[in-house]
Motif scaffolding. Sequence first.
Motif, PDB file in Angstrom:
ATOM      1  N   ALA A 218       0.832  -1.204   0.000  1.00  0.00           N
ATOM      2  CA  ALA A 218       0.000   0.000   0.000  1.00  0.00           C
ATOM      3  C   ALA A 218       0.867   1.254   0.000  1.00  0.00           C
ATOM      4  N   PRO A 219       0.443   2.318  -0.697  1.00  0.00           N
ATOM      5  CA  PRO A 219       1.179   3.587  -0.672  1.00  0.00           C
ATOM      6  C   PRO A 219       1.062   4.266   0.686  1.00  0.00           C
ATOM      7  N   LYS A 220       1.885   5.265   0.898  1.00  0.00           N
ATOM      8  CA  LYS A 220       1.874   5.965   2.183  1.00  0.00           C
ATOM      9  C   LYS A 220       0.553   6.685   2.421  1.00  0.00           C
ATOM     10  N   SER A 221      -0.183   6.958   1.349  1.00  0.00           N
ATOM     11  CA  SER A 221      -1.472   7.626   1.516  1.00  0.00           C
ATOM     12  C   SER A 221      -2.510   6.730   2.178  1.00  0.00           C
ATOM     13  N   GLU A 222      -2.279   5.419   2.194  1.00  0.00           N
ATOM     14  CA  GLU A 222      -3.208   4.482   2.837  1.00  0.00           C
ATOM     15  C   GLU A 222      -3.066   4.592   4.351  1.00  0.00           C
ATOM     16  N   ARG A 223      -4.128   5.024   5.030  1.00  0.00           N
ATOM     17  CA  ARG A 223      -4.085   5.193   6.480  1.00  0.00           C
ATOM     18  C   ARG A 223      -5.078   4.298   7.206  1.00  0.00           C
ATOM     19  N   ILE A 224      -6.058   3.753   6.506  1.00  0.00           N
ATOM     20  CA  ILE A 224      -7.101   2.983   7.185  1.00  0.00           C
ATOM     21  C   ILE A 224      -6.514   1.745   7.851  1.00  0.00           C
ATOM     22  N   TRP A 225      -5.693   0.987   7.139  1.00  0.00           N
ATOM     23  CA  TRP A 225      -5.142  -0.239   7.711  1.00  0.00           C
ATOM     24  C   TRP A 225      -4.152   0.031   8.847  1.00  0.00           C
ATOM     25  N   PRO A 226      -3.210   0.972   8.699  1.00  0.00           N
ATOM     26  CA  PRO A 226      -2.349   1.278   9.850  1.00  0.00           C
ATOM     27  C   PRO A 226      -3.125   1.789  11.066  1.00  0.00           C
ATOM     28  N   ASP A 227      -4.138   2.614  10.829  1.00  0.00           N
ATOM     29  CA  ASP A 227      -4.944   3.113  11.951  1.00  0.00           C
ATOM     30  C   ASP A 227      -5.714   1.976  12.622  1.00  0.00           C
ATOM     31  N   ARG A 228      -6.179   1.038  11.816  1.00  0.00           N
ATOM     32  CA  ARG A 228      -6.896  -0.099  12.371  1.00  0.00           C
ATOM     33  C   ARG A 228      -5.961  -0.959  13.226  1.00  0.00           C
ATOM     34  N   ALA A 229      -4.734  -1.118  12.769  1.00  0.00           N
ATOM     35  CA  ALA A 229      -3.742  -1.863  13.553  1.00  0.00           C
ATOM     36  C   ALA A 229      -3.465  -1.164  14.878  1.00  0.00           C
ATOM     37  N   HIS A 230      -3.446   0.164  14.845  1.00  0.00           N
ATOM     38  CA  HIS A 230      -3.213   0.931  16.075  1.00  0.00           C
ATOM     39  C   HIS A 230      -4.354   0.728  17.065  1.00  0.00           C
ATOM     40  N   LEU A 231      -5.585   0.628  16.575  1.00  0.00           N
ATOM     41  CA  LEU A 231      -6.728   0.416  17.463  1.00  0.00           C
ATOM     42  C   LEU A 231      -6.722  -0.985  18.058  1.00  0.00           C
ATOM     43  N   ILE A 232      -6.207  -1.965  17.311  1.00  0.00           N
ATOM     44  CA  ILE A 232      -6.163  -3.340  17.813  1.00  0.00           C
ATOM     45  C   ILE A 232      -5.051  -3.514  18.840  1.00  0.00           C
ATOM     46  N   GLY A 233      -3.882  -2.945  18.570  1.00  0.00           N
ATOM     47  CA  GLY A 233      -2.750  -3.088  19.490  1.00  0.00           C
ATOM     48  C   GLY A 233      -1.906  -1.840  19.490  1.00  0.00           C
ATOM     49  N   SER A 234      -2.244  -0.886  20.344  1.00  0.00           N
ATOM     50  CA  SER A 234      -1.608   0.420  20.289  1.00  0.00           C
ATOM     51  C   SER A 234      -0.158   0.407  20.733  1.00  0.00           C
ATOM     52  N   GLU A 235       0.268  -0.638  21.499  1.00  0.00           N
ATOM     53  CA  GLU A 235       1.632  -0.615  22.016  1.00  0.00           C
ATOM     54  C   GLU A 235       2.666  -0.808  20.912  1.00  0.00           C
ATOM     55  N   ASN A 236       2.285  -1.427  19.798  1.00  0.00           N
ATOM     56  CA  ASN A 236       3.204  -1.617  18.679  1.00  0.00           C
ATOM     57  C   ASN A 236       2.353  -1.878  17.439  1.00  0.00           C
ATOM     58  N   ALA A 237       1.864  -0.797  16.834  1.00  0.00           N
ATOM     59  CA  ALA A 237       0.913  -0.932  15.733  1.00  0.00           C
ATOM     60  C   ALA A 237       1.519  -1.652  14.541  1.00  0.00           C
ATOM     61  N   SER A 238       2.789  -1.402  14.240  1.00  0.00           N
ATOM     62  CA  SER A 238       3.414  -2.056  13.092  1.00  0.00           C
ATOM     63  C   SER A 238       3.506  -3.556  13.306  1.00  0.00           C
ATOM     64  N   MET A 239       3.776  -3.973  14.556  1.00  0.00           N
ATOM     65  CA  MET A 239       3.814  -5.406  14.851  1.00  0.00           C
ATOM     66  C   MET A 239       2.434  -6.021  14.701  1.00  0.00           C
ATOM     67  N   TRP A 240       1.404  -5.324  15.183  1.00  0.00           N
ATOM     68  CA  TRP A 240       0.047  -5.872  15.108  1.00  0.00           C
ATOM     69  C   TRP A 240      -0.480  -5.875  13.684  1.00  0.00           C
ATOM     70  N   GLU A 241       0.006  -4.971  12.844  1.00  0.00           N
ATOM     71  CA  GLU A 241      -0.437  -4.972  11.457  1.00  0.00           C
ATOM     72  C   GLU A 241      -0.012  -6.259  10.763  1.00  0.00           C
ATOM     73  N   ALA A 242       1.125  -6.818  11.175  1.00  0.00           N
ATOM     74  CA  ALA A 242       1.566  -8.092  10.612  1.00  0.00           C
ATOM     75  C   ALA A 242       0.971  -9.267  11.370  1.00  0.00           C
ATOM     76  N   LEU A 243       0.927  -9.163  12.692  1.00  0.00           N
ATOM     77  CA  LEU A 243       0.436 -10.269  13.511  1.00  0.00           C
ATOM     78  C   LEU A 243      -1.043 -10.537  13.249  1.00  0.00           C
ATOM     79  N   ALA A 244      -1.833  -9.464  13.112  1.00  0.00           N
ATOM     80  CA  ALA A 244      -3.284  -9.595  12.899  1.00  0.00           C
ATOM     81  C   ALA A 244      -3.637  -9.166  11.486  1.00  0.00           C
ATOM     82  N   ARG A 245      -2.813  -9.541  10.523  1.00  0.00           N
ATOM     83  CA  ARG A 245      -2.982  -9.039   9.162  1.00  0.00           C
ATOM     84  C   ARG A 245      -4.334  -9.426   8.578  1.00  0.00           C
TER      85      ARG A 245
END
Length: 350
Positions: A218-245
Amino acid sequence: MPRPLPDLTHQALRRIRPLAFETNASFIERLAGAHHLTTSELLGGLRIHPPKVHPVQGGDYGPHARSELYLNAGARARISQYTSIPDAHLTHALPCWKDHRDRGSAAETRPGGAMRPSSLPAVIGCPHCTVARTGQAQPVPRYLPHHHLVCTRHRTWALGPHTLNGVPVPHTHALLHKTPEIVRAHHAHLRLTRRWGPDADDAVAQAAHLTERWRRRAPKSERIWPDRAHLIGSENASMWEALAREAITYPETITLAGLLVRRPSTRYHQTRPGQSHPLHTTIARLLNRRWLQNPAHYPEDLARYIQYAPRHPTNDTAYRHHTKPTSREGHTVELTQLGYQPPRPPTNNQ
């Protein structure tokens, strides 16, 4: 000195019922624990020959993927008799109950089995539901179908197996309390499954392949998926984006699957490299992602993903399947690149 084998010729003192989609090993372990026995003691007391153990190779198995206990016909009959649960009921509840390759007649086969890596990925069922149904907090590995990974009552998503260099990642569930769109997508998934049966599973599988590809690129303009990862696991959103992909892209996956299963006329036709296709515009509008109009975000062999026409709706509301959730199949997330650090082993202070 080992304990003598218990006499288990009588019926079980406690009625332990299997949970839907539970692994054989988990059910036998819970049955043994309810009678203050180990699994080996239970099998020995039932005069079931110790199973042959085929160890798990490599480090690609996380905390949910266990070696499964496959029992032959003689062993299954003794457990059914001991628990007073008909074999048909055990077969219905336990997906791998009859997966042992029996040789010879049942009368000639000595009760036994084998412990080997499971052919299906198991996840830990919702812990709150497990306590309510079993009265214990013991984790229960289950072969949950893709449309059962979400517990709407407790807002949890059962994660698949993840390891970091062979070390299990200590997360079994993603919390969905702040992402109601994922819960709504789950209800839509159930409606698709009830109406279309196997065709819905095909559509979801193909849609999951595409959305996972888009998430990774996804391009940097895509914010929905990173924001969703932050809501699921705020302590490490990038980790949760992969863990709960799967959960991160789930609403888009189900929306796209609905298009594929209902609109066979959108079957993909080959175009020249870089040439846009009407289907690209349709998908971009449907998912509210303008960047998906770009053909570069689609695989060249897109026809392989959209190459079927649904047969017909199904009225079989009891339809069940035990196939692997597609986007978890065949690859383990390498979390090292995301900065995840596994917990340090406890040190013994002397």
